[in-house]
Design a protein around this motif. Structure first.
Motif, PDB file in Angstrom:
ATOM      1  N   ARG A  96      55.393  29.253  40.711  1.00  0.00           N
ATOM      2  CA  ARG A  96      54.879  30.432  40.056  1.00  0.00           C
ATOM      3  C   ARG A  96      55.451  30.555  38.651  1.00  0.00           C
ATOM      4  O   ARG A  96      56.653  30.449  38.455  1.00  0.00           O
ATOM      5  CB  ARG A  96      55.249  31.670  40.873  1.00  0.00           C
ATOM      6  N   ARG A 103      46.366  33.118  43.476  1.00  0.00           N
ATOM      7  CA  ARG A 103      47.125  33.862  44.483  1.00  0.00           C
ATOM      8  C   ARG A 103      48.233  33.015  45.083  1.00  0.00           C
ATOM      9  O   ARG A 103      48.131  31.822  45.185  1.00  0.00           O
ATOM     10  CB  ARG A 103      46.186  34.356  45.593  1.00  0.00           C
ATOM     11  N   GLU A 121      43.984  41.813  41.485  1.00  0.00           N
ATOM     12  CA  GLU A 121      45.244  42.524  41.256  1.00  0.00           C
ATOM     13  C   GLU A 121      45.886  43.016  42.553  1.00  0.00           C
ATOM     14  O   GLU A 121      47.009  43.506  42.542  1.00  0.00           O
ATOM     15  CB  GLU A 121      45.006  43.727  40.335  1.00  0.00           C
ATOM     16  N   VAL A 159      47.296  42.560  46.369  1.00  0.00           N
ATOM     17  CA  VAL A 159      47.861  41.551  47.264  1.00  0.00           C
ATOM     18  C   VAL A 159      47.395  41.814  48.697  1.00  0.00           C
ATOM     19  O   VAL A 159      46.967  42.912  49.036  1.00  0.00           O
ATOM     20  CB  VAL A 159      49.406  41.561  47.198  1.00  0.00           C
ATOM     21  N   ALA A 185      50.110  48.127  46.414  1.00  0.00           N
ATOM     22  CA  ALA A 185      51.377  47.520  46.824  1.00  0.00           C
ATOM     23  C   ALA A 185      52.238  48.474  47.636  1.00  0.00           C
ATOM     24  O   ALA A 185      53.178  48.047  48.310  1.00  0.00           O
ATOM     25  CB  ALA A 185      52.151  47.048  45.592  1.00  0.00           C
ATOM     26  N   GLY A 241      46.167  47.764  41.733  1.00  0.00           N
ATOM     27  CA  GLY A 241      47.112  46.810  42.302  1.00  0.00           C
ATOM     28  C   GLY A 241      48.476  47.429  42.549  1.00  0.00           C
ATOM     29  O   GLY A 241      49.130  47.145  43.567  1.00  0.00           O
ATOM     30  N   GLU A 294      53.438  43.874  39.386  1.00  0.00           N
ATOM     31  CA  GLU A 294      54.673  43.311  39.916  1.00  0.00           C
ATOM     32  C   GLU A 294      55.819  43.483  38.931  1.00  0.00           C
ATOM     33  O   GLU A 294      56.958  43.777  39.321  1.00  0.00           O
ATOM     34  CB  GLU A 294      54.474  41.834  40.246  1.00  0.00           C
TER      35      GLU A 294
END
Length: 328
Positions: free
Chosen positions: A2, A328, A296, A298, A265, A261, A9
């Motif tokens: 990554r 992803r 966006e 998860v 989360a 997003g 995030e």
């Protein structure tokens, strides 16, 4: 391996709000080094280190402009900066103590000492000057004025530098400007409403939240989007339908997708994905924006929805979905 993180995030890991990260990007202070093909911000490890540096310098009292100079000037001397900040802080304390003393004199002297009263009148005249630099100087000296008066001046101000000085003075006043801002949300002038909602997103308290919720129904797209994103930055899950509307309508859709997003989360991913998927229709541009928003979020629900869109009849939608699946 990554190599980048999205804004949601970064906000969760750094403690810096998504709204502030967007502002840092807008002013070129801590911009992400990458963008996805859909226009979403992608932060590298070096970008995140710079964000922490920005926050550290702001904690010392530097303006955003000074922070940028400190980080970008190779000859910048931290010792000189600390010394200058100390001098500046002592001077500000001295001015405030002097102002407090003069105000006490006005209060104690009654009608016999109008000199001090006239100084306050002169300050008000400065705020109402036709010259922007005069208004800015007055605003920077106006911390002791009421929050209501500062808020009214801010709502009438169209110069960005003066508006910034008034925001600074309003924050330092400690007064609650919410009543004035609520009234301004009913103004016929969309520019006034835009200024009001921009201050409300930075105003703490439940009354400000209620006012922002009312602004979600405003007829001006800018007022509406600012209110929606402001509520999202406060973590309000009730704003999800309005965020989805922004995505569908193409109004601040990138920021709205990032906000979805962030909220997802916190455990609402399945509900948000279901609500987003319900808005899929015959318009390929809408489906493409929805795919970008799903990217966006998860979790398996968003992944499943993207897999379906990867087979979309529109090639642009399918390519977007496949790209996001690969990220992803």
């Amino acid at each position: 391996m990554r190599t980048a993180m999205r804004i949601g995030e970064v906000a969760r890991r750094s403690g810096v709000s998504a709204r502030m990260l967007r502002h840092y990007d807008a002013v070129g202070l801590a911009a992400p080094s990458g963008r996805s093909s859909a226009g979403y911000r992608e932060y590298s490890a070096d970008d995140i280190v710079r964000i922490f540096h920005v926050e550290s310098l702001r904690a010392l009292g530097l303006s955003l402009k000074e922070v940028g100079q400190a980080l970008d000037d190779p000859d910048f001397a931290p010792g000189e900066m600390v010394a200058e900040l100390e001098v500046r802080t002592r001077a500000r304390i001295a001015r405030e103590e002097d102002l407090l003393a003069r105000l006490r004199t006005v209060a104690d002297a009654g009608a016999d000492r109008w000199e001090q009263v006239l100084e306050v009148v002169a300050l008000l005249s400065g705020l109402e000057s036709g010259d922007a630099s005069s208004r800015q100087r007055a605003a920077l000296s106006a911390e002791a004025m009421s929050g209501e008066r500062l808020a009214r001046a801010l709502l009438d101000e169209d110069d960005l530098n003066v508006a910034g000085a008034l925001r600074w003075a309003l924050a330092r006043s400690g007064d609650d400007p919410t009543s004035v801002l609520i009234t301004a949300l009913a103004d016929r002038d969309a520019q006034v409403r835009r200024r009001a909602v921009s201050v409300l997103v930075e105003t703490p308290g439940e009354r400000a939240v209620v006012a922002l919720r009312s602004a979600v129904a405003d007829g001006d797209p800018t007022v509406r989007s600012r209110a929606v994103l402001g509520l999202a930055d406060r973590g309000d899950p009730d704003v999800v339908p309005a965020l989805i509307d922004l995505v569908v309508d193409g109004v601040a859709d990138v920021d709205a997708g990032e906000a979805l997003g962030v909220i997802a989360a916190d455990g609402a991913a399945d509900m948000i994905v279901a609500a987003v998927v319900e808005r899929l229709g015959s318009d390929a541009a809408v489906r493409r924006r929805i795919a970008q928003a799903l990217g966006e979020i998860v979790g398996p629900a968003a992944a499943s929805a993207l897999n379906r869109l990867a087979d979309d009849s529109d090639e642009g939608v399918a390519v977007t979905a496949r790209y996001l699946i690969g990220r992803r």
